[in-house]
Design an enzyme around this catalytic site. Structure first.
Site: not given
Length: 346
Positions: A69, A71, A201, A214, A218
């Site tokens: 699913s 990207i 991201s 998150y 990253k």
């Protein structure tokens, strides 16, 4: 200074300085205007027009995690259009099979059934990584590119995040990525070339409010892969950080919150200002073909915002002070932050 040089400087020096100043100002204005019309950084925008097409990767083997699913799926499809052979991995076999069928259709007979290998497994099971990567090697003989895409986002208030959530997110977004990458790097070292990429991201470039864990995962990824890039810069092993901004996928609904086992559960709306998954996948494929080091993607005003945050931190701090965390969040999600269906207020 001799009298001749002094006279020359007095006559032409100021004109030269004015010309240089005008050139710098013109360049700066052009740069700023360009950022208002592109959906990625200017290097990637240039490559999307004048650079190498993903067809350069035709016949290569690209291993993609989280390919069922989002990207990962759209990157797989963008590559399949150009005859790139694929290893598709994720937990859900039925969804992987669906993506495989769609990739075969998009390839327009460039790919056959054996050119797309589906391997269902849980990326957080580190003990399975060697087996899965070896399965890909047994099938294709080699892997040319590893794309670490599997991961999840988060929406939560910093002070309420349970430590178990922090640990789970680092296991998924960082340690699983690092472990699989090390296995791939050993293979690339043996064959003398390779390419490893990770879907990071824009939250890995600057801090994102209400996504503390998150953001931290990253930033950790950028630390690991920036170091890896320098180590391998003379070994013909490329390292690419892919940094999308808000994208129209199912990531928001699946995001972690502050509580163990809870999902944010609020789906992205097609009316939200987000880059489409198809466009993001296409840009990722272009970045892979051109072996970029770090590529940013996002609709306006994300690019001017990121460039300002990176290159003009003082101005960025002032802008953040005026915007505040809630406006910045709304610019990111196209809606106000919501916790526990409104029970917890900001």
């Amino acid at each position: 200074m001799s009298s001749t040089v002094q006279k020359y400087f007095e006559k032409y020096g100021m004109a030269v300085l004015e010309t240089i100043g005008a050139g710098v100002l013109t360049y700066g204005l052009f740069y700023l205007m360009a950022l208002c019309f592109v959906d990625c950084d200017l290097e990637l925008a240039f490559y999307s027009i004048f650079g190498k097409s993903p067809r350069k990767l035709k016949g290569k083997v690209v291993f993609i995690t989280g390919a069922s699913s989002g990207i990962g799926e759209h990157t797989a499809k963008a590559l399949a259009k150009h005859g790139v052979r694929l290893v598709l991995t994720a937990r859900r076999q039925s969804e992987l099979e669906r993506v495989k069928i769609e990739c075969l259709h998009l390839s327009k007979n460039q790919l056959s059934d054996k050119d797309i290998l589906v391997i269902p497994f849980d990326i957080t099971d580190l003990s399975a990584h060697k087996r899965v990567f070896q399965q890909a090697l047994n099938h294709f003989g080699t892997v040319h590119v590893l794309v670490n895409n599997a991961g999840r986002s988060q929406r939560a208030l910093f002070e309420y995040i349970d430590m178990s959530v922090d640990k789970q997110m680092f296991d998924l977004n960082v340690f699983a990525v690092v472990n699989l990458t090390r296995i791939a790097i050993n293979h690339f070292n043996e064959k003398g070339s390779g390419h490893v990429a990770v879907v990071s991201s824009l939250a890995g470039v600057f801090g994102a409010p209400y996504s503390a864990t998150y953001t931290a995962t990253k930033h950790a990824i950028h630390g690991y892969f920036d170091a890896l890039r320098i180590e391998k810069m003379d070994k013909n092993i490329a390292v690419t950080l892919l940094c999308p901004g808000p994208t129209l996928t199912n990531f928001l609904q699946e995001s972690f919150t502050e509580r163990d086992g809870q999902k944010y559960g609020i789906p992205a709306d097609r009316k939200d200002r987000r880059m489409t998954g198809e466009r993001c996948g296409q840009l990722c494929a272009i970045a892979l073909a051109n072996r970029t080091q770090e590529s940013w993607m996002g609709l306006f005003p994300m690019m001017p915002f990121v460039y300002t945050a990176v290159y003009f931190p003082t101005i960025s701090k002032m802008a953040l002070g005026l915007l505040g965390p809630r406006r910045l969040f709304k610019m990111r999600d196209s809606k106000d932050i919501q916790f526990d269906q409104g029970k917890r207020k900001l």
